[in-house]
Design an enzyme around this catalytic site. Structure first.
Site, mmCIF file in Angstrom:
data_model
loop_
_atom_site.group_PDB
_atom_site.id
_atom_site.type_symbol
_atom_site.label_atom_id
_atom_site.label_comp_id
_atom_site.label_asym_id
_atom_site.label_seq_id
_atom_site.Cartn_x
_atom_site.Cartn_y
_atom_site.Cartn_z
ATOM 1 N N SER A 153 12.469 -52.764 19.980
ATOM 2 C CA SER A 153 13.359 -53.625 20.769
ATOM 3 C C SER A 153 14.708 -52.956 21.028
ATOM 4 O O SER A 153 15.534 -53.497 21.731
ATOM 5 C CB SER A 153 13.551 -54.973 20.080
ATOM 6 O OG SER A 153 14.154 -54.812 18.817
ATOM 7 N N LYS A 154 14.938 -51.789 20.448
ATOM 8 C CA LYS A 154 16.120 -50.974 20.747
ATOM 9 C C LYS A 154 17.395 -51.794 20.762
ATOM 10 O O LYS A 154 18.188 -51.735 21.698
ATOM 11 C CB LYS A 154 15.911 -50.199 22.051
ATOM 12 C CG LYS A 154 14.681 -49.278 21.971
ATOM 13 C CD LYS A 154 14.518 -48.341 23.116
ATOM 14 C CE LYS A 154 13.437 -47.294 22.880
ATOM 15 N NZ LYS A 154 12.062 -47.813 22.720
#
Lengths: 273, 273
Positions: A96-97
């Site tokens: 999900s950075k």
């Protein structure tokens, strides 16, 4: 059990460095599955059941669930719960950075380690390690920091020279030393940049694990990746493939086709270990 | 109507550069609201109703909704829908600091501009402008790029010297030129770094808008921010305050207390325009 211990155990038990990315796209899911009430979960469940003994981790990509709103979030949670209950030895990485200031990261860490209950998460380095403390301080969870990404434009900032060395090596250095006091940090290094992967391995030494996206659809070469990045005990790499495996077929045999594609990729990786 | 046009219109109509951040934390929401079935939405609705004529934008912070899972996502969507229907002239910025490779950013852009329907989103620069095309190419939506963040450890990578200038100025330069062909790019510059804010303004010229977090709870000084960052026509800044406004009181008068705090902050900002 910590993420790293779980990961190493899965690598050994299944004799694999393959990670299957769960990036469900309704337009590519077989019609028969699309008609169900939780199509994304049903698709994921079929893929997970067909590949669980071939992988060292599963990696759902948050974007493909967020795009479906609250319903997508519910199916992401359902997918993670299914993997944890059915295959408790296989770690789940949420791709999900995330990355914000510390007070906001406390809420993000709650979301991913608390609510979703994954074993590791991918994170942005731009705000520095101080901001990531809410993730890094959770010793039994993995923090996987973007270092050299797989996209064609990755060099714009990541390759800029700092005291004669590119930015991404500074990221590799700081996150493998200063910010790795809990031994729970990993780096993302794209398969599309094998020379850079070798340089990062040089900086971190043989112990650190790298998550390597970009083989398959993005064009990274497995032989080059293995030669450049392999770590201690022929481990140290988590080689992710998403589209090439989960969309190996778009008809009702998709799960079996995914299994065959996963076997092929696992074997190709193992050939160079 | 584009995000920028909507923003400028709200700045003029309400004579304000204030943005209220919607960071709902169940532990800080008054008990009476917490007992309702959609407490986060009810809290936000009361804040929005009490401050809509004092702001140029509302900024929900995604982390505080994600932490509540699918139910939080539903209340985020409900909040955005409420603002769009009730106060259609006030733009909504989703603060979610997204950033991935292009194929994944297509899904993220779908999630924020499509499903949620916000006017602008905050984004990470680390992968470069190429990866952000799915956001940048949507001309009527705002792409707000992290440049110099407000946290204490922001300097770790952002201040590293590239050809004698710090990284964050390179980010400011590239995103105000190469990647701003649709005139829809803004930058995030923290209120806690007024000297750096002035340097960024120097690079971009007077036209570009900056989202400025960090006044209030994080300690940024409004007078210094205004002196360093103000742009053309006494505009060019979106000064965000979250906790100081939405938690001005923890009892049943919280909405009225939020209004009073918002008036005070708006006036303080306008004093230096």
């Amino acid at each position: 059990v910590s993420f790293i211990a779980k990961l190493v155990n899965a690598v050994e038990t299944n004799n694999t460095l393959l990670c299957v990315g769960l990036d469900p796209d309704l337009s590519r899911i077989p019609e028969q599955i699309r008609a169900k009430s939780a199509p994304v979960f049903e698709f994921n469940k079929a893929i997970v059941d067909a590949t669980h003994d071939l992988v060292c981790a599963f990696k759902p990509n948050s974007a493909f669930y967020e795009r479906l709103g609250a319903d997508g979030e519910a199916q992401l949670k359902q997918t993670i719960k299914y993997i944890k209950e059915t295959y408790p030895d296989i770690p789940v990485i949420l791709d999900s950075k995330r990355g914000d200031v510390e007070s906001t990261n406390l809420a993000y860490a709650d979301a991913v380690f608390g609510y979703l209950g994954v074993d590791a998460v991918t994170l942005q380095p731009y705000l520095g390690g101080e901001a990531l403390e809410p993730f890094l301080s959770v010793g039994d969870k993995g923090s996987i920091i973007l270092c050299k990404t797989s996209n064609p434009g990755a060099s714009e900032f990541q390759d800029l020279a700092i005291d004669g060395e590119p930015m991404y090596l500074r990221v590799a250095r700081n996150f493998s030393t200063t910010w790795n006091t809990n031994n729970n940090v990993l780096l993302v290094v794209g398969a599309t940049y094998p020379a850079e992967l070798a340089a990062v391995r040089q900086i971190t030494g043989p112990d650190m694990y790298f998550l390597v996206p970009g083989v398959g659809a993005q064009g990274g070469d497995i032989a080059e990746v293995m030669k450049a990045g392999l770590g201690k005990d022929k481990r140290g790499l988590i080689v992710n493939s998403s589209r090439n495996i989960i969309y190996a077929s778009d008809s009702n045999n998709f799960a079996e086709a995914a299994r065959q594609a996963a076997i092929k990729t696992r074997d190709e990786i193992n050939k160079y270990r």
